[in-house]
Scaffold this motif. Sequence first.
Motif, PDB file in Angstrom:
ATOM      1  N   VAL A 195       0.847  -1.190   0.000  1.00  0.00           N
ATOM      2  CA  VAL A 195       0.000   0.000   0.000  1.00  0.00           C
ATOM      3  C   VAL A 195       0.884   1.241   0.000  1.00  0.00           C
ATOM      4  O   VAL A 195       1.840   1.331   0.779  1.00  0.00           O
ATOM      5  N   THR A 196       0.598   2.187  -0.878  1.00  0.00           N
ATOM      6  CA  THR A 196       1.246   3.493  -0.881  1.00  0.00           C
ATOM      7  C   THR A 196       0.173   4.556  -1.051  1.00  0.00           C
ATOM      8  O   THR A 196      -0.913   4.282  -1.563  1.00  0.00           O
ATOM      9  N   GLY A 197       0.491   5.777  -0.620  1.00  0.00           N
ATOM     10  CA  GLY A 197      -0.493   6.836  -0.777  1.00  0.00           C
ATOM     11  C   GLY A 197       0.016   8.178  -0.314  1.00  0.00           C
ATOM     12  O   GLY A 197       1.044   8.281   0.368  1.00  0.00           O
ATOM     13  N   THR A 198      -0.696   9.208  -0.702  1.00  0.00           N
ATOM     14  CA  THR A 198      -0.422  10.578  -0.265  1.00  0.00           C
ATOM     15  C   THR A 198      -1.742  11.267   0.002  1.00  0.00           C
ATOM     16  O   THR A 198      -2.785  10.872  -0.535  1.00  0.00           O
ATOM     17  N   GLY A 199      -1.696  12.306   0.846  1.00  0.00           N
ATOM     18  CA  GLY A 199      -2.921  13.042   1.129  1.00  0.00           C
ATOM     19  C   GLY A 199      -2.644  14.336   1.844  1.00  0.00           C
ATOM     20  O   GLY A 199      -1.492  14.673   2.161  1.00  0.00           O
ATOM     21  N   ARG A 200      -3.721  15.087   2.092  1.00  0.00           N
ATOM     22  CA  ARG A 200      -3.635  16.376   2.766  1.00  0.00           C
ATOM     23  C   ARG A 200      -4.804  16.537   3.732  1.00  0.00           C
ATOM     24  O   ARG A 200      -5.882  15.970   3.505  1.00  0.00           O
TER      25      ARG A 200
END
Length: 278
Positions: A195-200
Amino acid sequence: MLTKGPVICAAFLWMVAALPGCSAAPPAAGSAAARSTPAAGSAPATAVPSADAALSFTVTGNRPVPPNGSQDTHAQTPTAECDPAAFAADKVLAIKVAGGFTLAGFPVAAGLLTHFLEGKGTEVDYPAGSPIAKQARSSRAFRALNNEVQEAILRQLKAGETQIQLSAAQLPTVAFESKASDLYWGFRGTQGLTVTGTGRRENGRYTGTLSYVIRDSYGFPARDTLLGFGAPMRYLQTVCGAPQHLGGARWFPDTITVTVPFGQLTAHKRGRHRLAAG
Protein backbone atom coordinates in the motif's frame (compact mmCIF):
# COMPACT_ATOMS: atom_id res chain seq x y z
CA MET A 1 -21.53 -15.61 -14.82
CA LEU A 2 -20.90 -19.36 -14.86
CA THR A 3 -24.12 -20.06 -16.77
CA LYS A 4 -23.85 -18.64 -20.29
CA GLY A 5 -26.31 -20.74 -22.28
CA PRO A 6 -25.36 -23.96 -24.02
CA VAL A 7 -21.70 -22.95 -24.40
CA ILE A 8 -20.78 -24.16 -20.91
CA CYS A 9 -21.52 -27.85 -20.68
CA ALA A 10 -21.67 -29.99 -17.53
CA ALA A 11 -18.20 -31.36 -18.23
CA PHE A 12 -16.65 -27.89 -18.16
CA LEU A 13 -18.47 -26.97 -14.95
CA TRP A 14 -17.04 -30.11 -13.35
CA MET A 15 -13.61 -29.20 -14.61
CA VAL A 16 -13.56 -25.61 -13.37
CA ALA A 17 -15.00 -26.64 -10.03
CA ALA A 18 -11.63 -28.25 -9.47
CA LEU A 19 -9.54 -25.21 -10.36
CA PRO A 20 -8.08 -23.08 -7.54
CA GLY A 21 -7.13 -20.08 -9.66
CA CYS A 22 -4.07 -19.35 -7.61
CA SER A 23 -3.41 -22.62 -5.83
CA ALA A 24 -2.54 -20.97 -2.56
CA ALA A 25 -4.90 -21.63 0.33
CA PRO A 26 -7.40 -18.87 1.11
CA PRO A 27 -6.47 -16.47 3.90
CA ALA A 28 -6.98 -17.72 7.42
CA ALA A 29 -9.95 -16.66 9.50
CA GLY A 30 -9.50 -13.09 10.63
CA SER A 31 -8.66 -11.72 7.18
CA ALA A 32 -10.33 -8.55 5.96
CA ALA A 33 -12.85 -10.53 3.88
CA ALA A 34 -14.09 -12.42 6.96
CA ARG A 35 -14.23 -9.51 9.34
CA SER A 36 -16.42 -7.05 7.48
CA THR A 37 -19.50 -6.99 5.28
CA PRO A 38 -19.41 -3.68 3.40
CA ALA A 39 -22.12 -2.52 1.02
CA ALA A 40 -22.08 -0.45 -2.13
CA GLY A 41 -21.57 3.30 -2.00
CA SER A 42 -18.99 5.56 -0.49
CA ALA A 43 -18.79 8.36 2.04
CA PRO A 44 -17.54 11.87 1.22
CA ALA A 45 -14.04 13.04 2.13
CA THR A 46 -13.28 12.53 5.82
CA ALA A 47 -14.23 15.46 8.00
CA VAL A 48 -11.84 16.65 10.71
CA PRO A 49 -12.87 18.78 13.65
CA SER A 50 -10.95 21.94 12.82
CA ALA A 51 -9.95 23.79 9.67
CA ASP A 52 -6.36 24.30 10.70
CA ALA A 53 -3.31 24.83 8.49
CA ALA A 54 -2.80 22.51 5.53
CA LEU A 55 -0.95 19.30 6.39
CA SER A 56 0.45 16.65 4.02
CA PHE A 57 0.93 12.98 4.79
CA THR A 58 2.31 9.87 3.08
CA VAL A 59 1.42 6.19 3.47
CA THR A 60 3.61 3.13 2.94
CA GLY A 61 3.23 -0.51 3.91
CA ASN A 62 4.24 -3.92 2.62
CA ARG A 63 3.26 -7.51 3.36
CA PRO A 64 5.53 -9.64 1.14
CA VAL A 65 4.38 -12.92 -0.36
CA PRO A 66 6.03 -15.60 1.81
CA PRO A 67 7.73 -18.70 0.38
CA ASN A 68 5.01 -21.29 -0.18
CA GLY A 69 4.14 -24.48 -2.04
CA SER A 70 2.67 -22.60 -4.99
CA GLN A 71 6.26 -21.65 -5.86
CA ASP A 72 7.59 -25.21 -6.05
CA THR A 73 9.70 -26.14 -9.09
CA HIS A 74 11.56 -29.17 -10.47
CA ALA A 75 13.84 -28.89 -7.44
CA GLN A 76 11.08 -30.44 -5.29
CA THR A 77 11.24 -33.65 -7.37
CA PRO A 78 14.86 -33.76 -8.60
CA THR A 79 15.01 -37.53 -9.11
CA ALA A 80 11.58 -37.99 -10.72
CA GLU A 81 11.36 -38.78 -14.41
CA CYS A 82 8.88 -36.88 -16.59
CA ASP A 83 6.75 -39.48 -18.34
CA PRO A 84 5.99 -38.33 -21.93
CA ALA A 85 2.49 -39.85 -21.98
CA ALA A 86 1.48 -38.29 -18.66
CA PHE A 87 2.99 -34.98 -19.73
CA ALA A 88 0.98 -34.94 -22.97
CA ALA A 89 -2.30 -35.92 -21.29
CA ASP A 90 -1.96 -33.35 -18.50
CA LYS A 91 -1.15 -30.57 -20.93
CA VAL A 92 -4.16 -31.39 -23.11
CA LEU A 93 -6.37 -31.27 -20.00
CA ALA A 94 -5.02 -27.86 -19.00
CA ILE A 95 -5.46 -26.42 -22.50
CA LYS A 96 -9.09 -27.58 -22.54
CA VAL A 97 -9.76 -25.92 -19.19
CA ALA A 98 -8.14 -22.66 -20.32
CA GLY A 99 -10.35 -22.73 -23.42
CA GLY A 100 -13.38 -23.35 -21.24
CA PHE A 101 -12.55 -20.30 -19.14
CA THR A 102 -12.46 -18.18 -22.27
CA LEU A 103 -15.87 -19.44 -23.38
CA ALA A 104 -17.26 -18.85 -19.89
CA GLY A 105 -16.19 -15.20 -19.95
CA PHE A 106 -13.21 -15.54 -17.58
CA PRO A 107 -10.34 -14.18 -19.71
CA VAL A 108 -7.97 -13.53 -16.80
CA ALA A 109 -8.29 -17.10 -15.50
CA ALA A 110 -7.65 -18.38 -19.04
CA GLY A 111 -4.66 -16.09 -19.50
CA LEU A 112 -3.05 -16.99 -16.18
CA LEU A 113 -3.39 -20.74 -16.76
CA THR A 114 -1.99 -20.35 -20.29
CA HIS A 115 0.97 -18.34 -18.98
CA PHE A 116 1.60 -21.06 -16.39
CA LEU A 117 1.70 -23.69 -19.14
CA GLU A 118 4.14 -21.61 -21.22
CA GLY A 119 6.70 -22.07 -18.44
CA LYS A 120 8.27 -18.60 -18.66
CA GLY A 121 7.83 -17.78 -14.97
CA THR A 122 7.63 -14.04 -15.69
CA GLU A 123 5.42 -11.78 -13.58
CA VAL A 124 1.94 -10.83 -14.79
CA ASP A 125 0.62 -7.45 -13.60
CA TYR A 126 -2.87 -6.02 -14.02
CA PRO A 127 -2.75 -2.20 -13.68
CA ALA A 128 -5.25 0.09 -12.00
CA GLY A 129 -8.19 0.70 -14.29
CA SER A 130 -7.94 -2.66 -16.05
CA PRO A 131 -11.16 -4.73 -16.14
CA ILE A 132 -9.97 -7.16 -13.46
CA ALA A 133 -8.79 -4.26 -11.26
CA LYS A 134 -12.25 -2.72 -11.54
CA GLN A 135 -13.77 -6.05 -10.51
CA ALA A 136 -11.43 -6.23 -7.53
CA ARG A 137 -12.22 -2.67 -6.45
CA SER A 138 -15.97 -3.33 -6.42
CA SER A 139 -15.69 -6.71 -4.67
CA ARG A 140 -16.93 -7.20 -1.13
CA ALA A 141 -13.56 -8.61 -0.07
CA PHE A 142 -11.58 -5.58 -1.24
CA ARG A 143 -14.00 -3.07 0.27
CA ALA A 144 -13.55 -4.75 3.65
CA LEU A 145 -9.77 -4.58 3.22
CA ASN A 146 -9.92 -0.91 2.24
CA ASN A 147 -12.01 -0.03 5.30
CA GLU A 148 -9.58 -1.74 7.64
CA VAL A 149 -6.50 -0.11 6.12
CA GLN A 150 -8.03 3.37 6.06
CA GLU A 151 -9.03 3.09 9.70
CA ALA A 152 -5.45 2.06 10.58
CA ILE A 153 -4.13 5.11 8.72
CA LEU A 154 -6.54 7.43 10.51
CA ARG A 155 -5.43 6.15 13.91
CA GLN A 156 -1.88 7.24 13.12
CA LEU A 157 -3.06 10.59 11.75
CA LYS A 158 -4.98 11.22 14.97
CA ALA A 159 -1.78 10.48 16.88
CA GLY A 160 -0.02 13.26 14.97
CA GLU A 161 1.90 11.12 12.45
CA THR A 162 2.41 12.45 8.92
CA GLN A 163 4.60 9.64 7.57
CA ILE A 164 2.28 6.68 8.01
CA GLN A 165 3.98 3.28 8.10
CA LEU A 166 1.69 0.27 8.09
CA SER A 167 3.07 -3.01 9.41
CA ALA A 168 2.50 -6.36 7.73
CA ALA A 169 0.01 -7.19 10.48
CA GLN A 170 -2.06 -4.14 9.46
CA LEU A 171 -2.27 -5.35 5.84
CA PRO A 172 -4.65 -8.32 5.62
CA THR A 173 -4.62 -10.64 2.65
CA VAL A 174 -7.81 -10.86 0.63
CA ALA A 175 -9.78 -13.82 -0.71
CA PHE A 176 -12.08 -13.46 -3.71
CA GLU A 177 -14.83 -15.97 -2.96
CA SER A 178 -17.50 -15.48 -5.64
CA LYS A 179 -17.35 -18.42 -8.04
CA ALA A 180 -19.18 -16.33 -10.65
CA SER A 181 -16.12 -14.05 -10.87
CA ASP A 182 -12.90 -14.07 -12.87
CA LEU A 183 -11.22 -13.04 -9.59
CA TYR A 184 -12.05 -16.41 -8.06
CA TRP A 185 -10.90 -18.59 -10.95
CA GLY A 186 -7.79 -16.47 -11.55
CA PHE A 187 -6.75 -15.61 -7.99
CA ARG A 188 -9.04 -16.81 -5.18
CA GLY A 189 -6.82 -16.54 -2.05
CA THR A 190 -4.02 -13.96 -2.37
CA GLN A 191 -0.81 -13.89 -0.36
CA GLY A 192 0.66 -10.39 -0.13
CA LEU A 193 -0.18 -6.68 -0.22
CA THR A 194 1.63 -3.36 -0.78
CA VAL A 195 0.00 0.00 0.00
CA THR A 196 1.25 3.49 -0.88
CA GLY A 197 -0.49 6.84 -0.78
CA THR A 198 -0.42 10.58 -0.26
CA GLY A 199 -2.92 13.04 1.13
CA ARG A 200 -3.63 16.38 2.77
CA ARG A 201 -5.64 17.77 5.62
CA GLU A 202 -6.90 21.16 4.55
CA ASN A 203 -9.97 23.23 5.38
CA GLY A 204 -11.10 20.65 7.90
CA ARG A 205 -11.02 17.61 5.60
CA TYR A 206 -8.71 14.73 4.70
CA THR A 207 -8.26 14.02 1.01
CA GLY A 208 -5.80 11.83 -0.85
CA THR A 209 -5.24 8.64 -2.83
CA LEU A 210 -4.27 5.10 -1.85
CA SER A 211 -2.81 2.52 -4.22
CA TYR A 212 -3.08 -1.19 -3.34
CA VAL A 213 -0.97 -3.83 -5.08
CA ILE A 214 -2.56 -7.22 -4.36
CA ARG A 215 0.19 -9.85 -4.70
CA ASP A 216 -0.02 -13.56 -5.37
CA SER A 217 1.86 -16.67 -6.55
CA TYR A 218 0.17 -18.62 -9.33
CA GLY A 219 1.04 -22.28 -8.95
CA PHE A 220 -0.10 -25.61 -7.54
CA PRO A 221 1.10 -26.76 -4.10
CA ALA A 222 1.20 -30.40 -3.10
CA ARG A 223 -1.63 -30.16 -0.59
CA ASP A 224 -4.21 -29.10 -3.20
CA THR A 225 -5.51 -32.27 -4.87
CA LEU A 226 -8.45 -30.28 -6.30
CA LEU A 227 -10.60 -33.27 -7.26
CA GLY A 228 -7.94 -34.57 -9.63
CA PHE A 229 -7.09 -31.31 -11.39
CA GLY A 230 -4.39 -29.99 -9.06
CA ALA A 231 -2.22 -33.09 -9.23
CA PRO A 232 -1.79 -33.02 -13.04
CA MET A 233 -0.95 -29.31 -12.96
CA ARG A 234 1.61 -29.86 -10.20
CA TYR A 235 3.12 -32.69 -12.25
CA LEU A 236 3.66 -30.23 -15.12
CA GLN A 237 5.07 -27.67 -12.65
CA THR A 238 7.52 -29.94 -10.81
CA VAL A 239 8.29 -33.33 -12.35
CA CYS A 240 8.04 -31.91 -15.88
CA GLY A 241 8.75 -28.33 -14.83
CA ALA A 242 10.44 -25.72 -17.00
CA PRO A 243 13.19 -24.94 -17.76
CA GLN A 244 14.52 -28.44 -17.04
CA HIS A 245 11.90 -29.92 -19.38
CA LEU A 246 10.95 -28.37 -22.71
CA GLY A 247 7.28 -27.41 -22.67
CA GLY A 248 6.97 -27.79 -18.89
CA ALA A 249 5.03 -25.37 -16.67
CA ARG A 250 6.34 -22.91 -14.07
CA TRP A 251 4.82 -20.85 -11.27
CA PHE A 252 4.97 -17.05 -11.49
CA PRO A 253 4.10 -13.95 -9.43
CA ASP A 254 1.05 -11.91 -10.38
CA THR A 255 -0.52 -8.68 -9.11
CA ILE A 256 -3.62 -6.50 -9.33
CA THR A 257 -3.33 -2.75 -8.64
CA VAL A 258 -6.36 -0.91 -7.26
CA THR A 259 -6.44 2.85 -6.61
CA VAL A 260 -9.05 4.50 -4.35
CA PRO A 261 -9.62 7.89 -2.68
CA PHE A 262 -8.56 8.20 0.94
CA GLY A 263 -11.53 8.87 3.20
CA GLN A 264 -13.91 6.76 1.11
CA LEU A 265 -15.39 3.99 3.22
CA THR A 266 -18.23 1.57 2.64
CA ALA A 267 -21.00 0.73 5.07
CA HIS A 268 -20.82 -1.85 7.85
CA LYS A 269 -23.70 -3.95 9.20
CA ARG A 270 -24.89 -1.10 11.44
CA GLY A 271 -25.20 1.35 8.56
CA ARG A 272 -23.10 4.05 6.96
CA HIS A 273 -20.40 5.79 8.97
CA ARG A 274 -17.53 8.17 8.46
CA LEU A 275 -13.98 8.10 9.73
CA ALA A 276 -13.72 10.34 12.78
CA ALA A 277 -10.63 12.37 13.43
CA GLY A 278 -11.61 12.74 17.07
